[in-house]
Write a protein that holds these residues in place. Structure first.
Motif, PDB file in Angstrom:
ATOM      1  N   VAL A 102       0.841  -1.197   0.000  1.00  0.00           N
ATOM      2  CA  VAL A 102       0.000   0.000   0.000  1.00  0.00           C
ATOM      3  C   VAL A 102       0.878   1.250   0.000  1.00  0.00           C
ATOM      4  O   VAL A 102       0.646   2.180  -0.776  1.00  0.00           O
ATOM      5  N   ARG A 103       1.896   1.274   0.846  1.00  0.00           N
ATOM      6  CA  ARG A 103       2.799   2.439   0.896  1.00  0.00           C
ATOM      7  C   ARG A 103       3.500   2.652  -0.445  1.00  0.00           C
ATOM      8  O   ARG A 103       3.638   3.778  -0.907  1.00  0.00           O
ATOM      9  N   ALA A 104       3.948   1.568  -1.069  1.00  0.00           N
ATOM     10  CA  ALA A 104       4.639   1.690  -2.362  1.00  0.00           C
ATOM     11  C   ALA A 104       3.704   2.272  -3.422  1.00  0.00           C
ATOM     12  O   ALA A 104       4.125   3.085  -4.245  1.00  0.00           O
ATOM     13  N   VAL A 105       2.436   1.873  -3.397  1.00  0.00           N
ATOM     14  CA  VAL A 105       1.454   2.428  -4.339  1.00  0.00           C
ATOM     15  C   VAL A 105       1.249   3.914  -4.062  1.00  0.00           C
ATOM     16  O   VAL A 105       1.326   4.752  -4.960  1.00  0.00           O
ATOM     17  N   LEU A 106       0.993   4.259  -2.803  1.00  0.00           N
ATOM     18  CA  LEU A 106       0.691   5.650  -2.464  1.00  0.00           C
ATOM     19  C   LEU A 106       1.908   6.560  -2.619  1.00  0.00           C
ATOM     20  O   LEU A 106       1.749   7.751  -2.884  1.00  0.00           O
ATOM     21  N   ASP A 107       3.118   6.005  -2.492  1.00  0.00           N
ATOM     22  CA  ASP A 107       4.338   6.785  -2.707  1.00  0.00           C
ATOM     23  C   ASP A 107       4.701   6.899  -4.184  1.00  0.00           C
ATOM     24  O   ASP A 107       5.662   7.583  -4.532  1.00  0.00           O
ATOM     25  N   GLY A 108       3.969   6.204  -5.059  1.00  0.00           N
ATOM     26  CA  GLY A 108       4.251   6.252  -6.494  1.00  0.00           C
ATOM     27  C   GLY A 108       5.414   5.364  -6.917  1.00  0.00           C
ATOM     28  O   GLY A 108       5.904   5.491  -8.031  1.00  0.00           O
ATOM     29  N   ARG A 109       5.832   4.435  -6.059  1.00  0.00           N
ATOM     30  CA  ARG A 109       6.935   3.536  -6.414  1.00  0.00           C
ATOM     31  C   ARG A 109       6.466   2.325  -7.203  1.00  0.00           C
ATOM     32  O   ARG A 109       7.240   1.716  -7.926  1.00  0.00           O
ATOM     33  N   MET A 110       5.200   1.969  -7.063  1.00  0.00           N
ATOM     34  CA  MET A 110       4.579   0.911  -7.866  1.00  0.00           C
ATOM     35  C   MET A 110       3.343   1.529  -8.495  1.00  0.00           C
ATOM     36  O   MET A 110       2.467   2.027  -7.785  1.00  0.00           O
ATOM     37  N   ARG A 111       3.277   1.509  -9.849  1.00  0.00           N
ATOM     38  CA  ARG A 111       2.243   2.275 -10.548  1.00  0.00           C
ATOM     39  C   ARG A 111       1.299   1.430 -11.387  1.00  0.00           C
ATOM     40  O   ARG A 111       0.472   1.977 -12.109  1.00  0.00           O
ATOM     41  N   ASN A 112       1.402   0.126 -11.297  1.00  0.00           N
ATOM     42  CA  ASN A 112       0.487  -0.723 -12.049  1.00  0.00           C
ATOM     43  C   ASN A 112      -0.928  -0.515 -11.506  1.00  0.00           C
ATOM     44  O   ASN A 112      -1.167  -0.659 -10.305  1.00  0.00           O
ATOM     45  N   GLY A 113      -1.857  -0.155 -12.380  1.00  0.00           N
ATOM     46  CA  GLY A 113      -3.203   0.186 -11.955  1.00  0.00           C
ATOM     47  C   GLY A 113      -3.948  -0.960 -11.293  1.00  0.00           C
ATOM     48  O   GLY A 113      -4.652  -0.770 -10.297  1.00  0.00           O
ATOM     49  N   ILE A 114      -3.820  -2.145 -11.833  1.00  0.00           N
ATOM     50  CA  ILE A 114      -4.533  -3.296 -11.267  1.00  0.00           C
ATOM     51  C   ILE A 114      -3.950  -3.646  -9.907  1.00  0.00           C
ATOM     52  O   ILE A 114      -4.692  -3.926  -8.958  1.00  0.00           O
ATOM     53  N   LEU A 115      -2.639  -3.612  -9.785  1.00  0.00           N
ATOM     54  CA  LEU A 115      -2.007  -3.822  -8.483  1.00  0.00           C
ATOM     55  C   LEU A 115      -2.503  -2.768  -7.500  1.00  0.00           C
ATOM     56  O   LEU A 115      -2.858  -3.087  -6.356  1.00  0.00           O
ATOM     57  N   SER A 116      -2.568  -1.520  -7.938  1.00  0.00           N
ATOM     58  CA  SER A 116      -2.981  -0.430  -7.063  1.00  0.00           C
ATOM     59  C   SER A 116      -4.385  -0.649  -6.517  1.00  0.00           C
ATOM     60  O   SER A 116      -4.599  -0.580  -5.303  1.00  0.00           O
ATOM     61  N   ILE A 117      -5.347  -0.891  -7.395  1.00  0.00           N
ATOM     62  CA  ILE A 117      -6.709  -1.070  -6.879  1.00  0.00           C
ATOM     63  C   ILE A 117      -6.824  -2.340  -6.060  1.00  0.00           C
ATOM     64  O   ILE A 117      -7.574  -2.377  -5.084  1.00  0.00           O
ATOM     65  N   GLY A 118      -6.070  -3.369  -6.419  1.00  0.00           N
ATOM     66  CA  GLY A 118      -6.131  -4.623  -5.658  1.00  0.00           C
ATOM     67  C   GLY A 118      -5.617  -4.483  -4.243  1.00  0.00           C
ATOM     68  O   GLY A 118      -6.292  -4.894  -3.291  1.00  0.00           O
ATOM     69  N   VAL A 119      -4.424  -3.893  -4.065  1.00  0.00           N
ATOM     70  CA  VAL A 119      -3.880  -3.787  -2.706  1.00  0.00           C
ATOM     71  C   VAL A 119      -4.679  -2.785  -1.879  1.00  0.00           C
ATOM     72  O   VAL A 119      -4.903  -3.011  -0.679  1.00  0.00           O
ATOM     73  N   LEU A 120      -5.156  -1.700  -2.487  1.00  0.00           N
ATOM     74  CA  LEU A 120      -5.952  -0.735  -1.733  1.00  0.00           C
ATOM     75  C   LEU A 120      -7.304  -1.334  -1.332  1.00  0.00           C
ATOM     76  O   LEU A 120      -7.774  -1.137  -0.199  1.00  0.00           O
ATOM     77  N   ALA A 121      -7.921  -2.091  -2.233  1.00  0.00           N
ATOM     78  CA  ALA A 121      -9.200  -2.738  -1.910  1.00  0.00           C
ATOM     79  C   ALA A 121      -9.011  -3.798  -0.829  1.00  0.00           C
ATOM     80  O   ALA A 121      -9.842  -3.918   0.082  1.00  0.00           O
ATOM     81  N   ALA A 122      -7.926  -4.562  -0.910  1.00  0.00           N
ATOM     82  CA  ALA A 122      -7.674  -5.592   0.106  1.00  0.00           C
ATOM     83  C   ALA A 122      -7.433  -4.956   1.468  1.00  0.00           C
ATOM     84  O   ALA A 122      -7.954  -5.440   2.487  1.00  0.00           O
ATOM     85  N   ALA A 123      -6.673  -3.879   1.503  1.00  0.00           N
ATOM     86  CA  ALA A 123      -6.413  -3.201   2.774  1.00  0.00           C
ATOM     87  C   ALA A 123      -7.718  -2.693   3.378  1.00  0.00           C
ATOM     88  O   ALA A 123      -7.952  -2.836   4.586  1.00  0.00           O
ATOM     89  N   GLN A 124      -8.588  -2.123   2.549  1.00  0.00           N
ATOM     90  CA  GLN A 124      -9.879  -1.647   3.053  1.00  0.00           C
ATOM     91  C   GLN A 124     -10.744  -2.812   3.512  1.00  0.00           C
ATOM     92  O   GLN A 124     -11.409  -2.724   4.554  1.00  0.00           O
ATOM     93  N   ARG A 125     -10.768  -3.899   2.742  1.00  0.00           N
ATOM     94  CA  ARG A 125     -11.571  -5.068   3.120  1.00  0.00           C
ATOM     95  C   ARG A 125     -11.139  -5.597   4.486  1.00  0.00           C
ATOM     96  O   ARG A 125     -11.960  -5.911   5.338  1.00  0.00           O
ATOM     97  N   LEU A 126      -9.832  -5.692   4.710  1.00  0.00           N
ATOM     98  CA  LEU A 126      -9.326  -6.175   5.998  1.00  0.00           C
ATOM     99  C   LEU A 126      -9.661  -5.199   7.122  1.00  0.00           C
ATOM    100  O   LEU A 126     -10.000  -5.624   8.234  1.00  0.00           O
ATOM    101  N   ARG A 127      -9.568  -3.894   6.846  1.00  0.00           N
ATOM    102  CA  ARG A 127      -9.967  -2.884   7.842  1.00  0.00           C
ATOM    103  C   ARG A 127     -11.449  -3.024   8.198  1.00  0.00           C
ATOM    104  O   ARG A 127     -11.828  -2.946   9.362  1.00  0.00           O
ATOM    105  N   ASP A 128     -12.289  -3.226   7.179  1.00  0.00           N
ATOM    106  CA  ASP A 128     -13.728  -3.368   7.412  1.00  0.00           C
ATOM    107  C   ASP A 128     -14.051  -4.601   8.258  1.00  0.00           C
ATOM    108  O   ASP A 128     -15.012  -4.594   9.021  1.00  0.00           O
ATOM    109  N   ARG A 129     -13.254  -5.645   8.102  1.00  0.00           N
ATOM    110  CA  ARG A 129     -13.483  -6.881   8.866  1.00  0.00           C
ATOM    111  C   ARG A 129     -12.998  -6.759  10.300  1.00  0.00           C
ATOM    112  O   ARG A 129     -13.325  -7.581  11.135  1.00  0.00           O
ATOM    113  N   GLY A 130     -12.159  -5.716  10.557  1.00  0.00           N
ATOM    114  CA  GLY A 130     -11.689  -5.427  11.895  1.00  0.00           C
ATOM    115  C   GLY A 130     -10.673  -6.391  12.339  1.00  0.00           C
ATOM    116  O   GLY A 130     -10.289  -6.690  13.358  1.00  0.00           O
TER     117      GLY A 130
END
Length: 192
Positions: free
Chosen positions: A164-192
């Motif tokens: 997630v940090r690499a995506v948000l810092d612009g070090r990894m820019r693949n769009g599918i990777l970006s939405i996947g890791v951000l969605a997974a992080a949110q999903r895990l946050r939602d599950r608590g």
């Protein structure tokens, strides 16, 4: 404050006056469409895509599987999620995801769930990609033979928060990777 729980993309189908294949490619075609729009007519060319799947494989330690391979259009070895085309007739997206995880990483998963879907570049192609969350990861019974760019795929298990940090810092820019890791992080946050 207004509620936006029903915010969604809306289907819209103006009259297609003509649609031709302008270029027939080995993998994708380029279509040339004339469309009645408002009081006039517009012409659009776009890549006609088969659709694709991607896999956010998450291990028991909260690490995500990333692969790195050469992508000629961008002249980079970018970090990606395992992914592939919906190019087998009648194959359901989750089955394609199972196949691609085995083909690209020699892995299988016990649990699969839809994570997020996206149109990758709606102004230039009609590709829809379905990203699945895969857990209960283990080694596939057999290794897959790889060629071309896939022959030198690099595989890494990376902590999800580092991805997630690499995506948000612009070090990894693949769009599918970006939405996947951000969605997974949110999903895990939602599950608590």
């Amino acid at each position: 404050m207004p509620e936006f729980d029903d915010l969604r993309d809306e289907p819209f189908e103006p009259e297609v006056l003509s649609s031709e294949i302008a270029f027939a490619g080995a993998v994708w075609d380029v279509r040339d469409d004339r469309v009645r729009y408002g009081d006039g007519e517009i012409r659009r060319q776009y890549v006609a895509h088969t659709g694709a799947v991607a896999i956010l494989a998450l291990d028991a330690d909260g690490r995500v599987l990333l692969i790195q391979q050469y992508r000629h259009p961008i002249r980079h070895r970018d970090w990606e999620l395992p992914a592939g085309l919906l190019d087998v007739a009648g194959e359901e997206p989750v089955e394609a995801a199972r196949r691609e995880l085995a083909e690209e990483a020699d892995l299988v998963a016990a649990h699969w769930e839809p994570l997020v879907s996206s149109w990758t570049t709606p102004g230039g192609n009609d590709e829809a990609i379905h990203v699945f969350l895969a857990t209960g990861i283990s080694t596939a019974p057999a290794a897959h033979a790889r060629e071309d760019e896939e022959a030198d795929i690099r595989v890494e298990w990376v902590p999800l928060d580092a991805a997630v940090r690499a995506v948000l810092d612009g070090r990894m820019r693949n769009g599918i990777l970006s939405i996947g890791v951000l969605a997974a992080a949110q999903r895990l946050r939602d599950r608590g």
